[in-house]
Design a protein around this motif. Structure first.
Motif, PDB file in Angstrom:
ATOM      1  N   ALA B 171       0.908  -1.088  -0.061  1.00 54.88           N
ATOM      2  CA  ALA B 171      -0.063  -0.017  -0.018  1.00 54.88           C
ATOM      3  C   ALA B 171       0.948   1.241   0.137  1.00 54.88           C
ATOM      4  N   GLY B 172       2.209   1.216   0.111  1.00 52.69           N
ATOM      5  CA  GLY B 172       3.311   2.333  -0.013  1.00 52.69           C
ATOM      6  C   GLY B 172       3.540   2.745   1.346  1.00 52.69           C
ATOM      7  N   ALA B 173       3.500   2.035   2.454  1.00 49.46           N
ATOM      8  CA  ALA B 173       3.846   2.318   3.671  1.00 49.46           C
ATOM      9  C   ALA B 173       5.437   1.607   3.711  1.00 49.46           C
ATOM     10  N   GLU B 174       6.289   2.257   4.599  1.00 47.58           N
ATOM     11  CA  GLU B 174       7.531   1.628   5.075  1.00 47.58           C
ATOM     12  C   GLU B 174       7.455   1.129   6.094  1.00 47.58           C
ATOM     13  N   VAL B 175       7.622  -0.284   6.139  1.00 47.97           N
ATOM     14  CA  VAL B 175       7.722  -0.952   7.664  1.00 47.97           C
ATOM     15  C   VAL B 175       9.077  -1.012   8.167  1.00 47.97           C
ATOM     16  N   LYS B 176       9.433  -0.363   9.242  1.00 45.94           N
ATOM     17  CA  LYS B 176      10.854  -0.157   9.826  1.00 45.94           C
ATOM     18  C   LYS B 176      11.092  -1.361  10.136  1.00 45.94           C
ATOM     19  N   ALA B 177      10.422  -2.021  11.022  1.00 43.70           N
ATOM     20  CA  ALA B 177      10.743  -3.300  11.723  1.00 43.70           C
ATOM     21  C   ALA B 177       9.601  -4.295  12.260  1.00 43.70           C
ATOM     22  N   ILE B 178       9.873  -5.494  12.334  1.00 42.65           N
ATOM     23  CA  ILE B 178       8.810  -6.377  13.058  1.00 42.65           C
ATOM     24  C   ILE B 178       9.574  -6.642  14.103  1.00 42.65           C
ATOM     25  N   VAL B 179       8.690  -6.676  15.283  1.00 41.09           N
ATOM     26  CA  VAL B 179       9.522  -6.986  16.558  1.00 41.09           C
ATOM     27  C   VAL B 179       8.625  -8.279  17.123  1.00 41.09           C
ATOM     28  N   GLU B 180       9.572  -9.295  17.542  1.00 42.24           N
ATOM     29  CA  GLU B 180       8.648 -10.434  18.305  1.00 42.24           C
ATOM     30  C   GLU B 180       9.395 -10.845  19.615  1.00 42.24           C
ATOM     31  N   ALA B 181       8.653 -11.026  20.549  1.00 44.92           N
ATOM     32  CA  ALA B 181       8.977 -11.089  22.080  1.00 44.92           C
ATOM     33  C   ALA B 181       9.588 -12.710  21.984  1.00 44.92           C
ATOM     34  N   LEU B 182       9.076 -13.743  21.225  1.00 44.11           N
ATOM     35  CA  LEU B 182       9.780 -14.946  21.436  1.00 44.11           C
ATOM     36  C   LEU B 182      11.013 -15.082  20.502  1.00 44.11           C
ATOM     37  N   PRO B 183      11.961 -16.075  20.896  1.00 38.17           N
ATOM     38  CA  PRO B 183      13.308 -15.891  20.077  1.00 38.17           C
ATOM     39  C   PRO B 183      13.075 -16.448  18.726  1.00 38.17           C
ATOM     40  N   THR B 184      12.016 -17.142  18.211  1.00 37.65           N
ATOM     41  CA  THR B 184      12.014 -17.295  16.953  1.00 37.65           C
ATOM     42  C   THR B 184      10.582 -16.706  16.349  1.00 37.65           C
ATOM     43  N   ILE B 185      10.607 -16.554  14.931  1.00 40.67           N
ATOM     44  CA  ILE B 185       9.484 -16.029  14.222  1.00 40.67           C
ATOM     45  C   ILE B 185       8.379 -17.012  14.502  1.00 40.67           C
ATOM     46  N   GLY B 186       7.258 -16.254  14.491  1.00 43.87           N
ATOM     47  CA  GLY B 186       5.961 -17.024  14.938  1.00 43.87           C
ATOM     48  C   GLY B 186       5.354 -17.571  13.554  1.00 43.87           C
ATOM     49  N   GLY B 187       5.235 -17.013  12.642  1.00 44.60           N
ATOM     50  CA  GLY B 187       4.490 -17.194  11.525  1.00 44.60           C
ATOM     51  C   GLY B 187       5.310 -17.975  10.500  1.00 44.60           C
ATOM     52  N   TYR B 188       4.633 -18.414   9.153  1.00 42.47           N
ATOM     53  CA  TYR B 188       5.062 -19.403   8.422  1.00 42.47           C
ATOM     54  C   TYR B 188       6.555 -18.473   7.632  1.00 42.47           C
ATOM     55  N   ALA B 189       7.642 -19.367   7.513  1.00 40.99           N
ATOM     56  CA  ALA B 189       9.026 -18.415   6.917  1.00 40.99           C
ATOM     57  C   ALA B 189       8.729 -18.068   5.650  1.00 40.99           C
ATOM     58  N   VAL B 190       7.738 -18.561   4.885  1.00 40.27           N
ATOM     59  CA  VAL B 190       7.661 -18.187   3.436  1.00 40.27           C
ATOM     60  C   VAL B 190       7.121 -16.399   3.639  1.00 40.27           C
ATOM     61  N   HIS B 191       6.141 -16.198   4.585  1.00 39.46           N
ATOM     62  CA  HIS B 191       5.745 -15.037   4.747  1.00 39.46           C
ATOM     63  C   HIS B 191       7.011 -14.161   4.930  1.00 39.46           C
ATOM     64  N   ALA B 192       7.757 -14.651   6.112  1.00 36.68           N
ATOM     65  CA  ALA B 192       8.950 -13.966   6.571  1.00 36.68           C
ATOM     66  C   ALA B 192       9.626 -13.455   5.551  1.00 36.68           C
ATOM     67  N   SER B 193       9.885 -14.530   5.008  1.00 35.69           N
ATOM     68  CA  SER B 193      11.149 -14.439   3.819  1.00 35.69           C
ATOM     69  C   SER B 193      10.900 -13.384   2.692  1.00 35.69           C
ATOM     70  N   LYS B 194       9.561 -13.275   2.233  1.00 37.31           N
ATOM     71  CA  LYS B 194       9.275 -12.221   1.132  1.00 37.31           C
ATOM     72  C   LYS B 194       9.257 -10.642   1.915  1.00 37.31           C
ATOM     73  N   ILE B 195       8.962 -10.609   3.434  1.00 39.42           N
ATOM     74  CA  ILE B 195       9.446  -9.258   3.850  1.00 39.42           C
ATOM     75  C   ILE B 195      10.682  -8.896   3.987  1.00 39.42           C
ATOM     76  N   VAL B 196      11.420  -9.972   4.396  1.00 42.24           N
ATOM     77  CA  VAL B 196      12.912  -9.734   4.872  1.00 42.24           C
ATOM     78  C   VAL B 196      13.595  -9.393   3.691  1.00 42.24           C
TER      79      VAL B 196
END
Lengths: 170, 362
Positions: B171-196
């Motif tokens: 939509a045109g925003a800049e996502v500065k960071a995603i923070v996660e309290a747990l030591p690993t990413i919670g969602g699917y790696a494929v979703h994470a990878s396309k953002i990273v």
């Protein structure tokens, strides 16, 4: 595992995946690279392949297994993957360059011939990439497949592109 | 007071699917939704869904929503929009405010498919303008096409946080960071990878300490967490952001089920307190059924299967389907739902569902 910690593969993790072709196969011409490492319920890639080069089987959480001898690198599976985890790499594109096909869902699309940034899995710009083709037929359902040429050593690294900052928007 | 065979509260994926299955079998169905359009959250799901062909994998949520609306129209079920169901009495009577007017409905069977509500996180500055839920942001950008801000901090790396981050970038925003309290990413790696690979860092073992701003968010202070989730002093870092998006989970929207006297269980794997239900999605109050996020926080694809299951079970209980017909249909649906509850992400939900059904038998 850097995938679940940082969101991207290190190359060692990647090479172990059943959807990733061998180095030898990569040197023979275009082939699909399926960067799918987690058992999630998903199998559209299997049906997308007309050559039956991708198999998952009845347990749809199983990882896609690539038969890289059957794969022609046609790229029909790229837009079919809901996870945008499939790429086609052609290490034989030219003397110095590899061609990478990748899924792209941001507007505006680049134009054929345009020079864009080539980004690696961590989102770092590693090289310039030349746009060779932008495919966006109805069948791909708004996931464009963009082919870029990058220096050969980045063929297994570039997985995203970014339009240049000074690009004139239409 | 109007009388119907089946009254369904909530026209999201579960409610619509139940209405379609029941109405196709001949049940007289009325479906209520408080919104101006049916479809629940499907119309803001602009991404392609997972699953197999039978689950409509590869189809975008918005298109699945359109297909369901078409099907429900053909099925003959009556859809009442702008209809708030605010009470349930004697297990068969619903009080409804429709287009501003109060009416009552008596139903032989009631299906509650009320969905979920977003969880919130309190931190200093959390009441500043610009701190928003992921669902609200998704509605703004994907339904109303309004960008809530330019620079976003996402709290939570579950699939919702990951998907909404990606959609904010679209939509045109800049996502500065995603923070996660747990030591690993919670969602699917494929979703994470396309953002990273777009250059957005996912910071694990990290949380928000504070939001700073005059009247609206201007900065966020992040802090690292140790393995006991304690903040590590001295690890603070500041980000310039104007939106802080909370994607830290959902809870079943269960008021009507409480009011009806359904027995509840606390099932953390499914989002917390929710009504106990049996293999037909019927609660401990005979004639009252549940489906979708109210019966456990899962994905829209699972809500569709549960809705269908409830619709068929209800049609069977009202003698619109024979036991044999219903059994065959239910078997196929349960099979499809089980496929979605498999693997490292789904298995805990499957086990929790099985325990919930076991509990209903006691």
């Amino acid at each position: 595992m850097t995938l679940t910690k940082n969101g991207f593969f290190d190359i060692k993790e990647l090479e172990k995946l059943p959807g990733v072709p061998s180095k030898e196969r990569l040197q023979k011409g275009p082939v699909v690279v399926i960067e799918c490492a987690q058992k999630i319920p998903c199998n559209p890639c299997e049906e997308a392949c007309h050559k039956k080069a991708i198999s998952i089987g009845d347990f749809i959480i199983d990882l896609p297994v690539l038969d890289s001898e059957l794969c022609t690198g046609c790229g029909l599976c790229i837009a079919a993957c809901p996870g945008q985890a499939i790429f086609v790499v052609d290490m034989t594109y030219s003397e110095t360059n590899a061609a990478v096909q990748l899924p792209f869902e941001f507007l505006p699309y680049p134009e054929q011939g345009e020079i864009v940034d080539g980004l690696n899995r961590a989102g770092q710009t590693v090289c310039d990439a030349k746009v060779l083709k932008v495919l966006n037929p109805e069948k791909f359902d708004r996931t464009a497949v963009i082919t870029v040429a990058v220096p050969e050593k980045f063929g297994m690294e570039v997985r995203n592109i970014k339009l240049k900052k000074d690009r004139k928007n239409d | 007071m109007r009388q119907v065979d089946l009254a369904i509260v909530g026209a999201g994926p579960a409610g619509l699917s139940a209405a379609i299955e029941a109405a196709k079998a001949g049940v007289k169905v009325v479906l209520f939704d408080e919104n101006q359009k049916a479809g629940g959250q499907l119309f803001k799901q602009i991404h392609k869904f997972f699953g197999s062909k039978a689950h409509q994998a590869g189809v975008r949520g918005i298109d699945i929503g359109n297909n369901l609306l078409e099907e429900v129209e053909k099925s003959g079920a009556e859809v009442m929009l702008d209809a708030v169901v605010w009470a349930i009495y004697k297990t068969d009577t619903l009080c409804v405010t429709h287009n501003g007017k109060n009416t009552m409905f008596k139903a032989k069977k009631i299906l509650l498919a009320t969905g979920a509500t977003e969880n919130v996180l309190a931190f200093p500055g959390w009441t500043l303008a610009g701190v928003m839920g992921a669902g609200a942001i998704q509605t703004m950008i994907n339904v109303h096409r309004v960008l809530p801000g330019k620079k976003v901090l996402m709290i939570g790396s579950g699939n919702v946080g990951l998907i909404v981050s990606y959609q904010l970038m679209q939509a045109g925003a800049e996502v500065k960071a995603i923070v996660e309290a747990l030591p690993t990413i919670g969602g699917y790696a494929v979703h994470a990878s396309k953002i990273v690979r777009c250059g957005v860092p996912i910071l694990t073992s990290t949380t928000i300490k504070q939001a700073i701003g005059k009247e609206k968010v201007q900065k966020a202070v992040l802090i690292n967490l140790d393995k006991n989730f304690k903040q590590i002093a001295g690890t603070e870092q500041q980000l310039d952001v104007d939106v802080i998006c909370l994607a830290i989970g959902l809870s079943p929207l269960s008021e009507l089920a409480w009011m009806a006297g359904c027995e509840f269980a606390d099932v953390p794997q499914l989002g917390g307190f929710l009504p106990v239900h049996n293999e037909n999605m019927e609660t401990t109050v005979p004639g009252i059924y549940v489906a979708g996020d109210l019966a456990g926080i899962e994905e829209a694809s699972t809500a569709i299967e549960e809705g269908r299951l409830a619709g068929i079970a209800i049609a069977e209980s009202l003698a619109f389907l024979t036991a044999g017909e219903a059994k065959e249909k239910k078997h196929l649906i349960i099979d499809r739902a089980e496929q979605l509850r498999d693997g490292p992400f789904g298995l805990s939900r499957r086990q929790a569902k099985e325990q919930l059904i076991q509990r209903s038998l006691k």
